[in-house]
Design a protein around this motif. Structure first.
Motif, PDB file in Angstrom:
ATOM      1  N   ASN A   1       0.822  -1.209   0.000  1.00 44.09           N
ATOM      2  CA  ASN A   1       0.000   0.000   0.000  1.00 44.09           C
ATOM      3  C   ASN A   1       0.853   1.255   0.000  1.00 44.09           C
ATOM      4  O   ASN A   1       0.564   2.217  -0.716  1.00 44.09           O
ATOM      5  CB  ASN A   1      -0.896   0.034   1.251  1.00 44.09           C
ATOM      6  CG  ASN A   1      -2.214  -0.686   1.033  1.00 44.09           C
ATOM      7  OD1 ASN A   1      -2.539  -1.049  -0.076  1.00 44.09           O
ATOM      8  ND2 ASN A   1      -2.943  -0.888   2.110  1.00 44.09           N
TER       9      ASN A   1
ATOM     10  N   ASN B   1       4.506   6.553   4.701  1.00 44.27           N
ATOM     11  CA  ASN B   1       4.805   6.879   3.306  1.00 44.27           C
ATOM     12  C   ASN B   1       4.383   8.293   2.965  1.00 44.27           C
ATOM     13  O   ASN B   1       3.472   8.847   3.576  1.00 44.27           O
ATOM     14  CB  ASN B   1       4.119   5.884   2.360  1.00 44.27           C
ATOM     15  CG  ASN B   1       2.623   5.882   2.496  1.00 44.27           C
ATOM     16  OD1 ASN B   1       2.081   5.299   3.432  1.00 44.27           O
ATOM     17  ND2 ASN B   1       1.947   6.552   1.581  1.00 44.27           N
TER      18      ASN B   1
ATOM     19  N   GLY C   1      -9.614   4.445  -1.289  1.00 45.83           N
ATOM     20  CA  GLY C   1      -9.541   5.873  -0.984  1.00 45.83           C
ATOM     21  C   GLY C   1      -9.936   6.763  -2.140  1.00 45.83           C
ATOM     22  O   GLY C   1     -10.829   7.596  -2.030  1.00 45.83           O
TER      23      GLY C   1
ATOM     24  N   GLY D   1      -9.302  -3.762  -2.558  1.00 46.18           N
ATOM     25  CA  GLY D   1      -9.887  -3.012  -1.442  1.00 46.18           C
ATOM     26  C   GLY D   1      -9.995  -3.818  -0.164  1.00 46.18           C
ATOM     27  O   GLY D   1     -10.729  -3.455   0.743  1.00 46.18           O
TER      28      GLY D   1
ATOM     29  N   LEU E   1      -6.276  -3.480   3.729  1.00 43.63           N
ATOM     30  CA  LEU E   1      -6.281  -2.995   5.105  1.00 43.63           C
ATOM     31  C   LEU E   1      -7.254  -3.777   5.980  1.00 43.63           C
ATOM     32  O   LEU E   1      -7.014  -3.945   7.176  1.00 43.63           O
ATOM     33  CB  LEU E   1      -6.610  -1.497   5.134  1.00 43.63           C
ATOM     34  CG  LEU E   1      -5.473  -0.584   4.668  1.00 43.63           C
ATOM     35  CD1 LEU E   1      -5.926   0.868   4.644  1.00 43.63           C
ATOM     36  CD2 LEU E   1      -4.249  -0.724   5.567  1.00 43.63           C
TER      37      LEU E   1
HETATM   38  N1  LIG Z   1      -0.121   3.760   2.718  1.00 50.33           N
HETATM   39  C1  LIG Z   1      -1.174   4.402   2.200  1.00 50.33           C
HETATM   40  N2  LIG Z   1      -1.078   5.690   1.802  1.00 50.33           N
HETATM   41  C2  LIG Z   1      -2.138   6.321   1.296  1.00 50.33           C
HETATM   42  N3  LIG Z   1      -3.350   5.757   1.120  1.00 50.33           N
HETATM   43  C3  LIG Z   1      -3.500   4.492   1.481  1.00 50.33           C
HETATM   44  C4  LIG Z   1      -2.425   3.732   2.046  1.00 50.33           C
HETATM   45  N4  LIG Z   1      -2.873   2.485   2.327  1.00 50.33           N
HETATM   46  C5  LIG Z   1      -4.142   2.469   1.937  1.00 50.33           C
HETATM   47  N5  LIG Z   1      -4.540   3.651   1.432  1.00 50.33           N
HETATM   48  C6  LIG Z   1      -5.888   3.978   0.950  1.00 50.33           C
HETATM   49  O1  LIG Z   1      -6.783   3.058   1.543  1.00 50.33           O
HETATM   50  C7  LIG Z   1      -7.539   2.365   0.540  1.00 50.33           C
HETATM   51  C8  LIG Z   1      -7.789   0.943   0.992  1.00 50.33           C
HETATM   52  O2  LIG Z   1      -6.603   0.203   1.034  1.00 50.33           O
HETATM   53  P1  LIG Z   1      -6.648  -1.349   0.842  1.00 50.33           P
HETATM   54  O3  LIG Z   1      -7.627  -1.887   1.796  1.00 50.33           O
HETATM   55  O4  LIG Z   1      -5.271  -1.888   0.894  1.00 50.33           O
HETATM   56  O5  LIG Z   1      -7.259  -1.505  -0.599  1.00 50.33           O
HETATM   57  P2  LIG Z   1      -6.531  -1.331  -2.019  1.00 50.33           P
HETATM   58  O6  LIG Z   1      -5.086  -1.073  -1.758  1.00 50.33           O
HETATM   59  O7  LIG Z   1      -6.786  -2.619  -2.671  1.00 50.33           O
HETATM   60  O8  LIG Z   1      -7.233  -0.187  -2.680  1.00 50.33           O
HETATM   61  C9  LIG Z   1      -6.704   2.471  -0.709  1.00 50.33           C
HETATM   62  O9  LIG Z   1      -7.529   2.453  -1.848  1.00 50.33           O
HETATM   63  C10 LIG Z   1      -6.009   3.814  -0.538  1.00 50.33           C
HETATM   64  O10 LIG Z   1      -6.831   4.862  -1.006  1.00 50.33           O
END
Ligand SMILES: Nc1ncnc2c1ncn2[C@@H]1O[C@H](COP(=O)(O)OP(=O)(O)O)[C@@H](O)[C@H]1O
Ligand SMILES: [Mg+2]
Length: 360
Positions: A261, A290, A310, A322, A325
């Motif tokens: 991520n 990050n 996001g 998605g 996390l």
């Molecule tokens: N390290 C990060 N920095 C910025 N935004 C993040 C980060 N990790 C996650 N996000 C935001 O959270 C959302 C959900 O993350 P995640 O559950 O991993 O789904 P995905 O990565 O498949 O979109 C992402 O779409 C992104 O917008």
């Protein structure tokens, strides 16, 4: 009410009140009688007729009023006990009613017992809290099932469209079709695997062993290094030995998701990712920070929800499912840890996973 034949609590309480009153009344009468006997003088002045009946047969004169008083106490005890028990048990009926409703699947009802805090109020409040949690949990599960079905349907629908197009135009290059089908299929497999992983973490049915979280984070970071370099990002790893207990495979998945991520949702070029591990009192802490676009705290609070992405921007090279996390959160909680997401003031995200340290 359909109750098995037997004494209701109200009747039992009534009988015990009345019984107690009878025993107390009986004892009182015995005491009175004994003291009367002691204080009546031996020498009775003859010619005073109102004393004679007592002296000649004290029992006779005393027994009638005594029996009357006991009878009165019995009726008083039964009626009073019945009313009192009814009053005392009224809150229980409300709680039973709420439990019955919940049993039929209606979780929106609350007892909301009024009055001062007592044992019944505590029971009702605890029941209300349980109903609220259950309701939220069921709603979450339903949302999850709806989202998961939708997400699983998407690759199948895309496949169908691709096949339809291929069937109507037989002169198209089949290699292109195969490539696109392959990509769609890979995504469906990723999604299914993510869902399976989520279930596994949620069930907490995995073997635990002593692990060093810093080594696992290092492994995840190293394997993603080429991916970060490809995007012109700097990946920095530092930290001390962090001993904890858990599943190495799941913790590796957790680290990989976080670092992935941090790379994918970073600045287009020249961004940085910092991965650190350290020990704080009785816990071990993994921090993945990050650079990136500024995020609002309100948005960040929703990111861990399954299928939440996001930004709606479509990235050609990364279409996350998605669940990254949501999986991190499940794995963290299955290891009795806490996950914290804080937006960086300068843009980007700071994610902290705190797990119980292994005490040596
Ligand atoms: N390290 C990060 N920095 C910025 N935004 C993040 C980060 N990790 C996650 N996000 C935001 O959270 C959302 C959900 O993350 P995640 O559950 O991993 O789904 P995905 O990565 O498949 O979109 C992402 O779409 C992104 O917008
Ligand atoms: Mg992700």
């Amino acid at each position: 009410m359909d109750r098995e034949p037997g004494l209701s609590v109200r009747l039992k309480l009534t009988l015990s009140y009345a019984g107690f009153l009878m025993v107390a009344g009986g004892l009182l009468l015995v005491v009175v009688w004994v003291s009367l006997l002691r204080y009546i003088p031996d020498q009775v002045i003859f010619g005073l007729p109102w004393i004679r009946p007592w002296r000649s047969d004290p029992l006779n004169g005393f027994s009638l009023p005594a029996a009357m008083s006991l009878l009165f106490l019995l009726v008083f005890g039964l009626v009073g006990g019945w009313l009192l028990a009814g009053r005392m048990l009224a809150p229980l009926n409300r709680i039973t009613d709420a439990a019955r409703r919940a049993g039929t699947g209606s979780l929106a009802h609350r007892i909301e017992l009024p009055g001062r805090s007592d044992e019944f109020r505590e029971l009702a409040d605890a029941f209300d809290a349980m109903l609220a949690r259950l309701e939220a949990h069921v709603a979450e599960q339903q949302r999850f099932a709806a989202n998961a079905s939708h997400e699983l349907r998407t690759p199948l629908a895309i496949t169908q469209t691709l096949l339809d197009v291929a069937r109507s135009d037989r002169n198209r290059d089949p290699a292109e079709l195969v490539d696109r089908l392959y990509a769609v299929n890979t995504r469906a497999i990723d999604l299914t695997e993510a869902l399976l992983l989520l279930t596994r973490a949620d069930q907490r049915s995995f073997a635990r062993e002593p692990v060093d979280l810093s080594l696992i984070a290092e492994e995840a970071t190293e394997s993603l290094l080429p991916f970060a370099e490809e995007r012109g990002l700097t990946l920095e790893m530092s930290g001390e030995e962090t001993r904890t207990v858990g599943s190495p495979a799941l913790l590796l998945q957790l680290c990989t998701n976080l670092v992935h991520n941090a790379i994918v949702h970073n600045l287009p070029g020249g961004g940085t990712v910092w991965v650190t591990t350290n020990v704080a009192r009785e816990s071990v802490v993994l921090t993945v920070v990050n650079t990136g676009e500024p995020l609002s705290p309100a948005l960040v609070a929703t990111l861990v929800e399954p299928f939440r992405r996001g930004s709606e921007r479509i990235r050609t090279d990364h279409a996350g499912v998605g669940l990254g996390l949501a999986i991190v959160k499940s794995i963290t909680e299955a290891h009795d840890g806490t996950l914290t997401l804080i937006p960086r003031a300068a843009g980007g995200l700071c994610v902290t996973v705190q797990l119980p340290a292994q005490l040596v």
